[in-house]
Design a protein around this motif. Structure first.
Motif, PDB file in Angstrom:
ATOM      1  N   ARG A 155       0.844  -1.199   0.000  1.00  0.00           N
ATOM      2  CA  ARG A 155       0.000   0.000   0.000  1.00  0.00           C
ATOM      3  C   ARG A 155       0.865   1.229   0.000  1.00  0.00           C
ATOM      4  N   ASP A 156       0.425   2.234  -0.713  1.00  0.00           N
ATOM      5  CA  ASP A 156       1.107   3.533  -0.714  1.00  0.00           C
ATOM      6  C   ASP A 156       2.595   3.401  -1.031  1.00  0.00           C
ATOM      7  N   GLY A 157       2.930   2.532  -1.955  1.00  0.00           N
ATOM      8  CA  GLY A 157       4.328   2.402  -2.336  1.00  0.00           C
ATOM      9  C   GLY A 157       5.175   1.671  -1.330  1.00  0.00           C
ATOM     10  N   LEU A 158       4.556   1.073  -0.311  1.00  0.00           N
ATOM     11  CA  LEU A 158       5.318   0.319   0.691  1.00  0.00           C
ATOM     12  C   LEU A 158       4.836  -1.124   0.710  1.00  0.00           C
ATOM     13  N   MET A 159       5.761  -2.032   0.914  1.00  0.00           N
ATOM     14  CA  MET A 159       5.429  -3.445   1.005  1.00  0.00           C
ATOM     15  C   MET A 159       5.761  -3.893   2.421  1.00  0.00           C
ATOM     16  N   ILE A 160       4.780  -4.475   3.113  1.00  0.00           N
ATOM     17  CA  ILE A 160       5.010  -4.933   4.485  1.00  0.00           C
ATOM     18  C   ILE A 160       4.986  -6.449   4.496  1.00  0.00           C
ATOM     19  N   ASN A 161       6.070  -7.065   4.923  1.00  0.00           N
ATOM     20  CA  ASN A 161       6.184  -8.519   4.994  1.00  0.00           C
ATOM     21  C   ASN A 161       6.137  -8.942   6.445  1.00  0.00           C
ATOM     22  N   ARG A 162       5.215  -9.811   6.766  1.00  0.00           N
ATOM     23  CA  ARG A 162       5.177 -10.365   8.117  1.00  0.00           C
ATOM     24  C   ARG A 162       6.146 -11.540   8.162  1.00  0.00           C
ATOM     25  N   MET A 163       7.174 -11.481   9.035  1.00  0.00           N
ATOM     26  CA  MET A 163       8.233 -12.488   9.024  1.00  0.00           C
ATOM     27  C   MET A 163       8.010 -13.591  10.036  1.00  0.00           C
ATOM     28  N   ASN A 164       7.581 -13.229  11.226  1.00  0.00           N
ATOM     29  CA  ASN A 164       7.299 -14.240  12.245  1.00  0.00           C
ATOM     30  C   ASN A 164       6.409 -13.580  13.291  1.00  0.00           C
ATOM     31  N   GLY A 165       6.318 -14.180  14.464  1.00  0.00           N
ATOM     32  CA  GLY A 165       5.378 -13.702  15.465  1.00  0.00           C
ATOM     33  C   GLY A 165       5.608 -12.268  15.897  1.00  0.00           C
ATOM     34  N   THR A 166       6.864 -11.818  15.857  1.00  0.00           N
ATOM     35  CA  THR A 166       7.168 -10.513  16.439  1.00  0.00           C
ATOM     36  C   THR A 166       7.809  -9.551  15.455  1.00  0.00           C
ATOM     37  N   GLN A 167       7.905  -9.939  14.197  1.00  0.00           N
ATOM     38  CA  GLN A 167       8.760  -9.163  13.301  1.00  0.00           C
ATOM     39  C   GLN A 167       8.141  -8.992  11.920  1.00  0.00           C
ATOM     40  N   ALA A 168       8.370  -7.818  11.372  1.00  0.00           N
ATOM     41  CA  ALA A 168       7.952  -7.539   9.999  1.00  0.00           C
ATOM     42  C   ALA A 168       9.018  -6.679   9.355  1.00  0.00           C
ATOM     43  N   SER A 169       9.001  -6.587   8.039  1.00  0.00           N
ATOM     44  CA  SER A 169       9.905  -5.649   7.390  1.00  0.00           C
ATOM     45  C   SER A 169       9.119  -4.855   6.363  1.00  0.00           C
TER      46      SER A 169
END
Lengths: 111, 1244
Positions: free
Chosen positions: B1111-1125
């Motif tokens: 969204r809005d030119g950003l990609m959010i990846n959920r990596m595990n229970g506590t982390q995203a990039s």
């Protein structure tokens, strides 16, 4: 030899992506230091506490039957998890008396 | 050339001749020939000499079933002539031959067989002791197959391919095709592997009643090719099935795979692995040889070999033929060869009943001498067959071990036939190799007289000829059933179809009755029968050898296999397999059913070792300063995953580099140093757990040095910790431990449920070590920060700005024993800061130094390197670092503390000591003079009396000291100062002794004054440098493509390539594959225990790991229970990182690539075993796993767009490896515009 493990985050992956953390053996026994009062928790003899720690740190039974063990998904999401596996067949096994499935115990570093 | 008239089944192109050489002679074959068919067609009869007896061997089979048809091709030994396609200009050579293959000098060994009984090499030549070695060398010269020539370079292109299937089918005959069709029609992902270059199995060459049978399956094969989810791999033998249905194999390209380029060279091979949910094995059957005297002569061949030579390659197998067969296929072949004009003089069938009467009638009708219950008993002739003796089998006895009377020509129960071709076969056996590898169990069956399938491993199914079915309808029906069963194992609902198909198969003819013959009739002879009756051609294993094995009590197949060497050669189970069990049964007088089948082991069909080695990319990490150091003459060595500069001159003692640091100022690239950020309410507790010191004392602006131990108290790591906030720390680890640090912390806190977050910044920050008395003088030229001892003391840590406002974390440390500053700067800024330092240091004559100089410098100082001055017997206390341990702390549960306490009072442990190597010539007088004593090598042993009592860790000559010094681990009783030690080492065959004296392990500046107070250095060469504005800061990507940029853009310090010259037509890139470097684009790491409550940039973090939101030119990846990039994929400038401890700018941590274009799946399939295109998964999705063994975060956006991020240090080498592995699919470097255009098209 090749087998797969089920990472709670990533699903089934080749065992080469994981490193082994040994069988489940419970948390580290408390250390007894003479004078700290802690020895009461593990018995009054510090030698017994040392022996308990020694057995915890060094002894592995290596029985050819399903066991709960720790694995680290180092080439993947980077979590530690515990899972049940039968070392005789290298297949994952149904949990023996424990709750089902691996559980995650920590996140991944960022690099 | 003896070719037959063209036939419709042949697969050669007679209009295209192919020239090649055989043992130096120029010969010709046709396009489509194999090496074997071309040789036979050119009249060559002897291909090689046998392993032990040097017997002439010819063309027995066309499938690589044994060593007889192994030849050398272009200097590469042990190539299978029967399966290698003929190519122009090939140099083909015979093997195990001295001289000409027809007149081999060592052919006389054949007459010495009585001196070489079974297992003689195990039993003879053992006394006297030298004999074993002497005879071993002699025997190795005589025996063997091909000769490896080290002067012949490996010319093949090796590739890898990782496949994913719901159903994998092994074998592309009627059963395999039917199975693949059933699964494919259900939409399952199917991979079919056929070892021959075409589908159809034995139907491909069979002609019955003048009608080719290939038509029976060509329609099915055609349909198979049209199903999108089915992939057919031809010329792709399966080498094994491993745990959980992992199939491995190889493919020779250029022979009909869908993706082949058609330009492959002779040695190109692709290793493939296929992970399948279910497997159908339809490997069919192979022939079982008939055993009789001289059953290995050139001119004797399998039924299939004879018929395929004629029908597939148009080669006349012989002019006058005799047949000794055991099943209807043999009779069919005799008829067919006769129809092609081969003079078939006799057909003996070992069976007395059960023939296909139509075939018998046709044979008799054709005027062929047909004999029931007869078999071949002996071949005459050596390199060429002259005559065959046949005899009637007697009716008595369990099987074949009958005798016939006199061998008088043609009388009564025996017959001599002059011929140059004997087609011999005892019958058929299922090809159980792949099934056996998969773990199937077999039991001998009385009806089929073969080892029948008893039990299959999970999710493996068998169909067709491997079940000994022969009826064409039954073959396809069993294939359909196996395909449906495999589909059911994948979860498909096929109960109805199975219920319809199973009764159909039950009504069709079942498994064929097998023949019991293993050995032809035996004539009365002077010598022991069976001397030249071969059970195994590969290792010259005869019937007599089998009997000898039994006499030594190796009387079951598994034992005889090893003692007598049956089936240990390249053909493995094929030639001797079932015959060995039948022979042992006959010799030992036991039923075959009492034996187990010998186990087949992978590789079922051997690939070349180079194929197994694969492309073997040299993938390693490089620091951001690699290229500049290379220009400055660095000699690099691998250190863990990194390539590091070890020397900067040819002087391996690095005297200049060392002197420069001691007296002036040097620069070291220490970027591989582990660097971490840890924060959260429990961060301090986590540090307390793994560090031995009291970490509550860490303060902002100050480095706290400490060490980590393992549970046995061994020191495993050391580094410094800096407090950077209330609950936040920055710490370093040794380079070797960087990769394991996060794992270590998480492991040792896994039961505690603590709330802390960790980011590995090892690759994100470069580390530049500026060391020497003039270090301060250099540094103050590039920064305005206050550097005095008061403002920035030893062990201080300051956030400073250098040059054009570039942020640097500066640590004042002293590993090398001099004033030194460690600058941690963003990896992309590293080159800019490095260049600033060079410029600022020019007036001092600044020089680089490498790891070896650092090693000497720190050893002089007595600083240990973990793993060099420590090992698994050595605790923290033993190396004199016990002062680090906070022994009062028992509450933190420090890792190793219990062990340290336990061995605290132990005696007899190894202790670290300093050494001064004794110089027999006396001290040569200080300064730069070298002492003349031999310097004991690192690792030399310390010997006390007759016992080893320690070892030398490091010794070097010190110019600073003027003598040789070292560090050693010795038993405690030898550790007292002034004690003399005996040191021993092996130099070649000599043992060299030297002596040394124990001294304290601090040689240089023992009080550490040079670290604490900046000493007077060499004055600046000129006066104060004119203050000039620093050059503008720039940032660099870890990747440099070998391509010419056409258009570039400066963006926030980065030089971004928009187009390369090669992208001029971007549609071409998208039609193939482009690799875009996006490392300049921003990425952030987001960590929080309750990550759902963190809304980075106002966006929701996806709920489950692996999910991706854009969204809005950003990609959010959920990596595990506590982390995203969060990755910035949109146009324009990246937004600023939000405030808050959850965020870490990891732009510099990674190399970020985009793979775009239609060939992306093909590229990725050759570099990773991850299933990145799993059907039915909502895209985009995130996969975390290895690509070319490098851990990556991979976002599958669409089939033609995949994003890839991985540790920055791997950038250059991984990109080079990707481009190499993806070249076959057209992968090439592309500019950022290809990516932005793709995004734009996506949005539009």
């Amino acid at each position: 030899m090749t087998f797969r493990l089920t990472c709670p985050v990533c699903g089934k992956r080749d065992v080469y992506e994981f490193t082994y953390g040994g069988p489940e053996r419970g948390p580290r026994p408390a250390e007894a230091d003479p004078g700290s009062g802690l020895e009461a928790a593990v018995g009054s003899d510090p030698a017994v506490a040392a022996e308990a720690h020694f057995r915890w740190a060094q002894f592995r039974m290596n029985r050819p039957e399903p066991q709960e063990e720790w694995w680290h998904h180092g080439a993947g999401c980077g979590v530690w998890f515990s899972t049940w596996r039968d070392p005789a067949t290298n297949r994952e096994a149904p949990p023996g008396g424990a709750e089902a499935g691996g559980h995650e115990a920590g996140g991944r570093d960022s690099s | 050339m003896s070719r037959l008239p063209p036939s419709s089944t042949e697969r050669i192109d007679r209009s295209r001749t192919v020239g090649f050489r055989w043992c130096g002679r120029a010969l010709e074959g046709f396009e489509g020939d194999t090496v074997a068919s071309a040789l036979w067609g050119a009249g060559i009869r002897t291909f090689s000499r046998s392993f032990e007896y040097h017997r002439p061997r010819g063309l027995y089979d066309l499938e690589g079933e044994g060593s007889s048809q192994l030849v050398s091709i272009d200097g590469v030994p042990n190539q299978s002539a029967g399966t290698t396609p003929l190519r122009e200009g090939m140099e083909v050579g015979a093997q195990n031959v001295r001289g000409d293959p027809r007149f081999d000098v060592f052919g006389l060994l054949d007459r010495l067989d009585r001196f070489m009984p079974a297992g003689f090499y195990y039993r003879l030549f053992h006394r006297p002791a030298w004999a074993a070695r002497f005879f071993q060398e002699r025997m190795r010269g005589l025996a063997g197959l091909g000769v490896l020539r080290l002067d012949v370079p490996d010319r093949g292109a090796r590739a890898e391919r990782y496949l994913h299937a719901d159903v994998a089918v092994v074998g592309g005959g009627p059963a395999g095709i039917s199975a693949a069709l059933e699964a494919g029609r259900l939409g399952l992902r199917v991979c079919l592997f056929e070892r021959r270059p075409w589908l159809g199995g034995h139907l491909d060459w069979r002609v019955r009643d003048g009608r080719p049978l290939a038509g029976e399956v060509s329609a099915l094969a055609g349909e198979l090719e049209r199903i999108k989810s089915v992939r057919v791999f031809r010329h792709a033998p399966v080498t094994g099935i491993w745990g959980e249905n992992l199939l491995t194999g190889f493919q020779c390209p250029g022979t009909g795979s869908r993706t082949d380029s058609g330009t492959a060279a002779a040695f190109d091979e692709t290793h493939w692995e296929c992970r399948a949910r279910a497997v159908v094995v339809a490997t069919g059957s192979i022939e079982r040889p008939l055993v009789f005297e001289h059953n290995d002569r050139p001119g004797l061949m399998q039924v299939d070999t004879a018929i395929r030579l004629a029908r597939t390659y148009g080669v006349r197998p012989g002019t006058a033929a005799a047949f000794s067969v055991g099943d209807d296929l043999g009779l069919e072949a005799a008829l067919d060869l006769a129809s092609l004009g081969v003079d078939v003089r006799v057909v003996a069938d070992a069976r007395r009943e059960g023939h296909d009467q139509a075939l018998v009638a046709a044979l008799v009708g054709a005027g062929i001498d047909f004999r029931r219950g007869w078999a071949a008993s002996r071949v005459r002739g050596r390199s060429r067959m002259s005559r065959v003796e046949l005899a009637a089998r007697t009716t008595t006895g369990s099987g074949s071990g009958a005798t016939v009377g006199s061998a008088a020509g043609g009388a009564g129960d025996s017959l001599r036939v002059a011929c140059d071709l004997l087609v011999a076969s005892a019958g058929r056996q299922p090809d159980i190799g792949v099934l056996s590898c998969a773990g199937a169990r077999f039991r001998h069956g009385e009806h089929t007289r073969t080892f029948e399938l008893e039990r299959l491993p999970p999710d493996v199914f068998a169909a067709g000829g491997v079940l000994r079915l022969t009826d064409l309808e039954a073959l396809t029906s069993s294939g359909r059933i196996a395909g449906l069963e495999a589909a059911a194992a994948c979860g498909a609902d096929v109960a109805g179809a199975l219920a319809r198909e199973r009764p159909r198969l039950a009504d069709l003819p079942g498994p064929a009755r097998g023949s019991s013959i293993v050995r032809g009739p035996v004539a009365e002879r002077r010598l022991a029968p069976g001397r030249k009756a071969f059970l195994d051609f590969d290792e010259d294993g005869t019937w007599k050898n089998a009997a000898q094995s039994a006499a030594y009590a190796f009387d079951v197949p598994e034992l005889a296999k090893r003692f007598g060497n049956f089936g240990l050669g390249p053909g493995q189970y094929r030639v001797p397999g079932q015959n060995l069990a039948m022979a042992m049964a006959e010799i030992a007088g036991r039923p075959v059913g009492s034996f187990a089948a010998t186990t087949v082991r992978p590789p079922v069909i051997p690939p070349s070792l180079a194929t197994l080695a694969g492309p073997n990319h040299d993938i390693h990490k490089r620091t951001p300063l690699h290229d500049d150091q290379a220009l400055r003459g660095a000699v690099f060595r691998r250190a863990g995953p990194w390539l590091r500069a070890r020397y900067f001159s040819a002087d391996r003692e690095c005297l200049e580099e060392i002197r420069n640091v001691r007296e002036n100022v040097g620069l070291l690239d220490s970027s591989p140093l582990g660097k971490f950020r840890i924060w959260g309410p429990d961060a301090l507790r986590a540090l307390q757990r793994v560090y031995v010191s009291d970490m509550t004392r860490t303060r902002p602006g100050r480095c706290t040095y400490s060490a980590m131990c393992n549970d046995t108290g061994n020191i495993i790591d050391d580094g410094v910790v800096v407090r950077t906030g209330e609950d936040e720390f920055y710490f370093t680890t040794s380079s070797n431990r960087a990769g394991a640090t996060v794992e270590w912390l998480r492991f040792h806190t896994r039961y505690d449920g603590w709330d802390y977050n960790l980011v590995n910044l090892t690759d994100a920050f470069a580390s530049i070590n500026l060391a020497g008395p003039n270090a301060r003088g250099v540094l103050e030229k590039i920064t305005d920060a206050e550097l005095s001892d008061e403002a920035f003391p030893y062990l201080g840590c300051r956030e400073i700005e250098v040059g054009d406002g570039v942020a640097a974390r500066c640590l004042r440390l002293g590993f090398v024993g001099e004033l030194s500053y460690e600058l941690h700067v963003r990896a992309s800024h590293a080159r800019y800061v490095w260049d600033l330092l060079w410029e600022a240091g020019a007036e001092y004559g600044i020089r680089p130094f490498g790891l070896e100089a650092q090693n000497c410098l720190r050893a002089e100082k007595g600083h240990v390197i973990i793993g060099t001055e420590s090992e698994q017997r050595v605790t923290l206390l033993d190396i004199g670092m016990g002062w680090l341990w906070d022994r009062e702390d028992t509450a933190s549960g420090k890792v190793g503390a219990a062990a340290l306490r336990y061995c605290e009072g132990q005696s007899g442990r190894l202790k670290l000591v300093g050494l001064r190597v004794d110089d027999p010539a006396g001290d040569a007088g200080g300064g730069t003079a070298r002492n003349v004593a031999h310097r004991p090598a690192d690792g030399a042993l310390v010997v006390d009396g007759d016992r080893i009592a320690g070892f030398v860790c490091t010794t070097r000559h010190s110019e600073t000291l003027g003598w040789q010094y070292g560090l050693a681990l010795v038993e405690e009783r030898l550790a007292e100062r002034g004690r003399s030690l005996d040191l021993y080492e092996s130099l070649g065959r000599r043992t060299v002794r030297s002596t040394a004296t124990v001294v304290p392990p601090h040689f240089h500046d023992p009080k550490g004054q040079r670290l604490r107070i900046a000493p007077e250095g060499r004055p600046r060469r000129s006066g104060e440098a004119p203050s000039q504005p620093a050059p503008a800061a720039h940032r660099r990507s870890p990747v440099r493509f070998d391509a010419a940029p056409a258009r570039t853009e400066h963006r926030a310090g980065w030089n971004v390539v928009l187009d390369y010259e090669s992208d001029r037509a971007p549609t071409d890139v998208m039609r193939q594959a482009g690799l875009v470097d996006l490392s300049h684009r921003a990425r952030w790491d987001v960590q929080n225990r309750d990550i759902g409550t963190v809304r980075p940039f106002g966006l929701d973090v996806p709920a489950r790991p692996g999910e991706v939101a854009v969204r809005d030119g950003l990609m959010i990846n959920r990596m595990n229970g506590t982390q995203a990039s969060v990755w910035h994929v949109g146009p324009g400038a990246a937004p600023a990182m939000p405030d808050g401890p959850h965020y870490t700018d990891t732009t510099d941590s990674h190399c970020w690539l985009a793979l775009l274009g239609d060939a992306v799946p093909e590229v990725l399939e050759s570099v990773t075993g991850l299933d990145l295109f799993e059907p039915g998964r909502a895209r985009p999705f995130l996969t975390q796993g290895p690509v070319l063994h490098v851990p990556c975060q991979i976002v599958t956006w669409r089939a033609d767009a995949v994003l890839l991020a991985f540790s920055r240090g791997y950038g250059q080498t991984l990109v080079e490896a990707l481009l190499e592995s993806g070249r076959h699919a057209g992968l090439r470097p592309a500019g950022e515009r290809v990516f932005t255009d793709w995004i734009h098209a996506l949005e539009g």
